[in-house]
Scaffold this motif. Structure first.
Motif, PDB file in Angstrom:
ATOM      1  N   SER A 146      36.778  11.846 -13.718  1.00  0.00           N
ATOM      2  CA  SER A 146      38.022  12.232 -13.047  1.00  0.00           C
ATOM      3  C   SER A 146      38.091  11.559 -11.688  1.00  0.00           C
ATOM      4  CB  SER A 146      38.118  13.752 -12.879  1.00  0.00           C
ATOM      5  OG  SER A 146      37.100  14.219 -11.998  1.00  0.00           O
ATOM      6  N   VAL A 147      39.335  11.474 -11.162  1.00  0.00           N
ATOM      7  CA  VAL A 147      39.576  10.897  -9.840  1.00  0.00           C
ATOM      8  C   VAL A 147      40.509  11.835  -9.081  1.00  0.00           C
ATOM      9  CG1 VAL A 147      40.519   8.960  -8.546  1.00  0.00           C
ATOM     10  CG2 VAL A 147      39.284   8.537 -10.673  1.00  0.00           C
ATOM     11  N   GLN A 148      40.100  12.217  -7.899  1.00  0.00           N
ATOM     12  CA  GLN A 148      40.912  13.053  -7.024  1.00  0.00           C
ATOM     13  C   GLN A 148      41.168  12.299  -5.723  1.00  0.00           C
ATOM     14  OE1 GLN A 148      42.121  16.098  -7.889  1.00  0.00           O
ATOM     15  NE2 GLN A 148      41.101  15.992  -9.898  1.00  0.00           N
ATOM     16  N   VAL A 149      42.419  12.383  -5.221  1.00  0.00           N
ATOM     17  CA  VAL A 149      42.752  11.723  -3.960  1.00  0.00           C
ATOM     18  C   VAL A 149      43.118  12.781  -2.929  1.00  0.00           C
ATOM     19  CG1 VAL A 149      43.476   9.571  -5.010  1.00  0.00           C
ATOM     20  CG2 VAL A 149      45.151  11.396  -4.693  1.00  0.00           C
ATOM     21  N   SER A 150      42.939  12.430  -1.654  1.00  0.00           N
ATOM     22  CA  SER A 150      43.201  13.375  -0.570  1.00  0.00           C
ATOM     23  C   SER A 150      44.674  13.725  -0.459  1.00  0.00           C
ATOM     24  CB  SER A 150      42.700  12.795   0.756  1.00  0.00           C
ATOM     25  OG  SER A 150      43.294  11.529   0.997  1.00  0.00           O
ATOM     26  N   ASP A 151      45.517  12.784  -0.834  1.00  0.00           N
ATOM     27  CA  ASP A 151      46.961  13.023  -0.772  1.00  0.00           C
ATOM     28  C   ASP A 151      47.639  11.960  -1.613  1.00  0.00           C
ATOM     29  OD1 ASP A 151      49.493  13.895  -0.128  1.00  0.00           O
ATOM     30  OD2 ASP A 151      49.074  14.050   2.022  1.00  0.00           O
ATOM     31  N   THR A 152      48.708  12.324  -2.278  1.00  0.00           N
ATOM     32  CA  THR A 152      49.438  11.331  -3.075  1.00  0.00           C
ATOM     33  C   THR A 152      50.607  10.742  -2.305  1.00  0.00           C
ATOM     34  OG1 THR A 152      50.801  13.077  -4.059  1.00  0.00           O
ATOM     35  CG2 THR A 152      48.806  12.406  -5.265  1.00  0.00           C
ATOM     36  N   VAL A 153      50.891  11.294  -1.130  1.00  0.00           N
ATOM     37  CA  VAL A 153      51.968  10.771  -0.281  1.00  0.00           C
ATOM     38  C   VAL A 153      51.365  10.425   1.076  1.00  0.00           C
ATOM     39  CG1 VAL A 153      54.209  11.209   0.770  1.00  0.00           C
ATOM     40  CG2 VAL A 153      53.675  12.204  -1.468  1.00  0.00           C
ATOM     41  N   LEU A 154      51.470   9.157   1.456  1.00  0.00           N
ATOM     42  CA  LEU A 154      50.845   8.694   2.704  1.00  0.00           C
ATOM     43  C   LEU A 154      51.800   7.778   3.451  1.00  0.00           C
ATOM     44  CD1 LEU A 154      48.427   8.391   0.243  1.00  0.00           C
ATOM     45  CD2 LEU A 154      47.073   8.382   2.338  1.00  0.00           C
ATOM     46  N   LYS A 155      51.429   7.451   4.671  1.00  0.00           N
ATOM     47  CA  LYS A 155      52.167   6.498   5.491  1.00  0.00           C
ATOM     48  C   LYS A 155      51.280   5.271   5.741  1.00  0.00           C
ATOM     49  CE  LYS A 155      54.874  10.039   7.898  1.00  0.00           C
ATOM     50  NZ  LYS A 155      56.170   9.652   7.279  1.00  0.00           N
ATOM     51  N   PRO A 156      51.901   4.128   6.014  1.00  0.00           N
ATOM     52  CA  PRO A 156      51.105   2.940   6.332  1.00  0.00           C
ATOM     53  C   PRO A 156      50.128   3.220   7.467  1.00  0.00           C
ATOM     54  CG  PRO A 156      53.413   2.362   6.071  1.00  0.00           C
ATOM     55  CD  PRO A 156      53.361   3.862   6.070  1.00  0.00           C
TER      56      PRO A 156
ATOM     57  N   HIS B 161      52.658   2.829  -5.335  1.00  0.00           N
ATOM     58  CA  HIS B 161      51.568   1.860  -5.481  1.00  0.00           C
ATOM     59  C   HIS B 161      50.491   2.449  -6.402  1.00  0.00           C
ATOM     60  CE1 HIS B 161      52.936  -0.765  -2.128  1.00  0.00           C
ATOM     61  NE2 HIS B 161      53.448   0.390  -1.675  1.00  0.00           N
ATOM     62  N   GLU B 162      49.770   1.576  -7.060  1.00  0.00           N
ATOM     63  CA  GLU B 162      48.705   2.012  -7.977  1.00  0.00           C
ATOM     64  C   GLU B 162      47.354   1.583  -7.438  1.00  0.00           C
ATOM     65  OE1 GLU B 162      48.833   2.273 -12.588  1.00  0.00           O
ATOM     66  OE2 GLU B 162      47.923   0.314 -12.131  1.00  0.00           O
ATOM     67  N   VAL B 163      46.418   2.501  -7.421  1.00  0.00           N
ATOM     68  CA  VAL B 163      45.047   2.210  -7.011  1.00  0.00           C
ATOM     69  C   VAL B 163      44.165   2.226  -8.253  1.00  0.00           C
ATOM     70  CG1 VAL B 163      43.091   2.929  -5.592  1.00  0.00           C
ATOM     71  CG2 VAL B 163      45.436   3.290  -4.762  1.00  0.00           C
ATOM     72  N   GLN B 164      43.473   1.124  -8.469  1.00  0.00           N
ATOM     73  CA  GLN B 164      42.572   0.996  -9.619  1.00  0.00           C
ATOM     74  C   GLN B 164      41.146   1.317  -9.177  1.00  0.00           C
ATOM     75  OE1 GLN B 164      43.207   0.175 -12.818  1.00  0.00           O
ATOM     76  NE2 GLN B 164      45.392  -0.346 -12.678  1.00  0.00           N
ATOM     77  N   ILE B 165      40.442   2.125  -9.972  1.00  0.00           N
ATOM     78  CA  ILE B 165      39.039   2.447  -9.701  1.00  0.00           C
ATOM     79  C   ILE B 165      38.222   1.974 -10.887  1.00  0.00           C
ATOM     80  CG2 ILE B 165      37.368   4.277  -9.263  1.00  0.00           C
ATOM     81  CD1 ILE B 165      40.995   5.011  -8.603  1.00  0.00           C
ATOM     82  N   PHE B 166      37.237   1.138 -10.634  1.00  0.00           N
ATOM     83  CA  PHE B 166      36.435   0.583 -11.726  1.00  0.00           C
ATOM     84  C   PHE B 166      35.072   0.118 -11.226  1.00  0.00           C
ATOM     85  CE2 PHE B 166      40.016  -2.646 -11.067  1.00  0.00           C
ATOM     86  CZ  PHE B 166      39.453  -3.207  -9.945  1.00  0.00           C
ATOM     87  N   GLY B 167      34.232  -0.258 -12.177  1.00  0.00           N
ATOM     88  CA  GLY B 167      32.927  -0.819 -11.875  1.00  0.00           C
ATOM     89  C   GLY B 167      32.994  -2.329 -11.805  1.00  0.00           C
ATOM     90  N   SER B 168      31.832  -2.971 -11.952  1.00  0.00           N
ATOM     91  CA  SER B 168      31.760  -4.423 -11.757  1.00  0.00           C
ATOM     92  C   SER B 168      32.546  -5.194 -12.805  1.00  0.00           C
ATOM     93  CB  SER B 168      30.295  -4.876 -11.783  1.00  0.00           C
ATOM     94  OG  SER B 168      29.716  -4.645 -13.054  1.00  0.00           O
ATOM     95  N   GLU B 169      32.571  -4.714 -14.030  1.00  0.00           N
ATOM     96  CA  GLU B 169      33.305  -5.442 -15.070  1.00  0.00           C
ATOM     97  C   GLU B 169      34.795  -5.460 -14.749  1.00  0.00           C
ATOM     98  OE1 GLU B 169      34.065  -5.355 -19.923  1.00  0.00           O
ATOM     99  OE2 GLU B 169      32.542  -4.072 -19.010  1.00  0.00           O
TER     100      GLU B 169
ATOM    101  N   GLN C 203      39.826   3.987 -14.166  1.00  0.00           N
ATOM    102  CA  GLN C 203      40.981   4.874 -14.091  1.00  0.00           C
ATOM    103  C   GLN C 203      41.890   4.395 -12.972  1.00  0.00           C
ATOM    104  OE1 GLN C 203      40.554   9.114 -14.176  1.00  0.00           O
ATOM    105  NE2 GLN C 203      38.944   9.095 -15.744  1.00  0.00           N
ATOM    106  N   ALA C 204      43.114   4.914 -12.963  1.00  0.00           N
ATOM    107  CA  ALA C 204      44.082   4.533 -11.942  1.00  0.00           C
ATOM    108  C   ALA C 204      44.796   5.779 -11.437  1.00  0.00           C
ATOM    109  CB  ALA C 204      45.087   3.540 -12.507  1.00  0.00           C
ATOM    110  N   VAL C 205      45.188   5.759 -10.177  1.00  0.00           N
ATOM    111  CA  VAL C 205      45.995   6.826  -9.588  1.00  0.00           C
ATOM    112  C   VAL C 205      47.170   6.180  -8.870  1.00  0.00           C
ATOM    113  CG1 VAL C 205      44.099   8.459  -9.329  1.00  0.00           C
ATOM    114  CG2 VAL C 205      44.581   6.843  -7.484  1.00  0.00           C
TER     115      VAL C 205
END
Length: 559
Positions: A400-410, A445-453, A550-552
């Motif tokens: 699973s992936v959890q983020v601190s907030d899904t709405v942010l500012k630059p 925007h989409e953030v990708q989380i992955f390993g070396s591959e 995974q992606a968020v």
């Protein structure tokens, strides 16, 4: 002509050349295209007892008191000691340019980002196919006696198969120079020490003829690639080992006293006193079940077809000397590949649960890319590796992936908590901090989380220039960039709009937008010029090899 009686010269024990009776059965026209051969059968009781013997290749054959040719091939498993004989006039043409043309052996792709596993697979597939075409029935295989243990040979079996070699575990060492004559004579032992030192692999054949400093032998090709630079030595035969399917000469190599300069269809030609180029190979092994670190120092022959697989086989053999890999294993390795002209390539990585494939493709693929590169000759001077084998599985998947907030500012920082589940359901949380750019455009925007591959695929797509060689220096940088990607690293990547240009490996990220548009115009576009993809990345080394991704999605608001 049929029924002519003659003899061959060869060594069955020690270094003493002896006569062995033969009888001609037939002359075979076009045994190979444009090449006739004489078919003979052994009449000596020793030949009848052993059958066709691997290692007799090159043994000179005499008919009517004159040298007619050399034993070159036979049928292993035949009830009679049958041999084909290469006529001597063919062999004396080696190195004169009168033999058949040498076909290309391997073609590797240098137009795409480097993929060492794919390179290694393509290389071994092409080499194996090339060698099978030259010897589809295995009639001309040389016995390769090696100091590797049977379990080490089994572990490296696919790499020996690639080289077209049939290894024999016989504890070969180097005979002391005091007991070994440096002279070559017709019928004497001719050894090709492919690997020498603490690990040895040596192909054994027989001397056909000696003319001045020229030594002719084998009666068939080793690889058939033309001009070569391989080590040449004498040797001693401990015994001939008979077998139901295959007999071979059990041998030891003497010191290297010359170099094989030509490897052609009709045999090999070496020069006494010449010095071959060799690669210094040092392997240090630490194993979970061995209290002592083991060090193996060797020298490896330089041969495009076989050097990569020789290094891989020696590496795998060294690690397997004291047992197979455990079912749950981790291999940590680091080392350096020293080249002339490109400096040093450095290795430092880890693999788990994949056997030897990762470390073997890293080492072999890098050597293959260098040896077959189209940009210029590269000499490999040495390879040094430290390998540590542990009884542990460090593979993991993202649960699973959890983020601190899904709405942010630059300009804000996104906290990403990644829950990893590894072997036996062990769970751990890894936190990544991704700082958003101050000028990040509002939107989704989409953030990708992955390993070396996953990161390697991202890099190949977003920045292929970093992993592609356009000339020799950039090939070295591309290889190092790839080798620097650790398998036990976790990444979070946020893709950004393209900005700037790349010209080969040169990145121009700060070009004004108008200038960038002008340069991208099709009529102005230069070769290897591409828009420069931008991204931001955060990474951490969790001590796990992450297998999935995974992606968020996040929303960036106006500042």
């Amino acid at each position: 002509r049929p029924d002519m009686v003659g003899y061959c010269l060869t060594v069955y024990r020690g270094q003493t050349v002896e006569k062995f009776g033969l009888r001609v059965l037939s002359v075979v026209p076009n045994w190979e295209p444009g090449r006739d051969a004489i078919l003979v059968v052994g009449t000596d009781e020793r030949l009848i007892h052993t059958g066709t013997v691997a290692g007799c290749s090159g043994s000179p054959v005499f008919l009517d008191g004159r040298m007619a040719g050399a034993l070159a091939a036979g049928w292993f498993g035949s009830k009679d000691p049958l041999y084909f004989v290469t006529p001597i006039e063919y062999m004396l043409g080696i190195g004169t340019g009168t033999g058949p043309a040498h076909e290309p052996t391997v073609t590797l792709d240098y137009t795409r980002p480097v993929d060492l596993a794919a390179t290694d697979a393509a290389f071994r597939r092409q080499v194996a196919r090339y060698l099978r075409r030259r010897d589809p029935t295995g009639q001309t295989l040389l016995p390769v006696v090696t100091s590797l243990t049977p379990q080490a040979i089994e572990a490296a079996a696919e790499y020996f198969e690639t080289m077209g070699l049939a290894p024999v575990a016989a504890g070969q060492g180097t005979t002391s120079s005091a007991a070994m004559s440096a002279d070559f004579e017709p019928g004497g032992v001719l050894v090709m020490p492919l690997v020498s030192g603490d690990i040895s692999m040596a192909g054994t054949g027989t001397v056909t003829e000696v003319v001045g400093d020229k030594v002719y032998g084998f009666g068939h090709a080793f690889g058939g690639t033309g001009a070569v630079d391989l080590p040449m030595a004498g040797g001693t035969i401990h015994t001939v080992v008979p077998g139901l399917l295959r007999a071979f000469k059990y041998s030891s190599a003497g010191p290297i006293v010359g170099a094989i300069r030509y490897d052609e269809a009709m045999g090999i030609l070496g020069i006494r006193g010449a010095t071959p180029k060799l690669i210094d190979l040092t392997i240090r092994v630490t194993r979970y079940n061995d209290p002592q670190q083991r060090t193996y120092r060797c020298r490896v022959a330089v041969d495009k077809l076989r050097t990569p697989s020789l290094c891989q086989s020696a590496l795998i053999g060294a690690v397997s000397m004291y047992g197979d890999l455990p079912p749950e294993h981790m291999i940590r390795y680091r080392g350096s590949l020293v080249t002339e002209g490109l400096g040093v390539l450095r290795f430092e990585n880890v693999s788990s649960g994949s056997g030897f494939s990762d470390v073997a493709s890293d080492v072999g693929g890098a050597i293959q890319k260098l040896m077959f590169n189209p940009f210029g000759e590269t000499q490999i001077r040495s390879l040094e590796l430290d390998v540590d084998v542990a009884e542990r599985n460090i593979r993991a998947s993202i649960k699973s992936v959890q983020v601190s907030d899904t709405v942010l500012k630059p300009g804000q920082t996104l906290r990403i908590d990644v829950l990893l589940q590894s072997y036996l359901a062990e769970k751990t949380t890894v936190t990544l901090q991704l700082a958003l750019p101050e000028d990040l455009k509002p939107g989704t925007h989409e953030v990708q989380i992955f390993g070396s591959e996953g990161y390697t695929k991202h890099l190949s797509n977003a920045a292929p220039h970093r992993l592609t060689g356009y000339d020799l220096p950039s090939l070295g940088r591309a290889l190092q960039n790839l080798l620097d990607i650790r398998r036990d690293r976790l990444y979070a990547v946020l893709a950004l709009p393209a900005a700037g240009l790349t010209v080969q490996q040169e990145e121009l990220p700060d070009l004004p937008a108008t200038r960038s548009l002008v340069m991208q115009d099709a009529t102005r576009l230069e070769p290897y010029m591409q828009p420069m993809q931008q991204w931001i990345v955060a990474h951490k080394d969790p001590g796990r090899i992450v297998l999935n991704q995974q992606a968020v999605k996040i929303t960036v608001e106006e500042p």
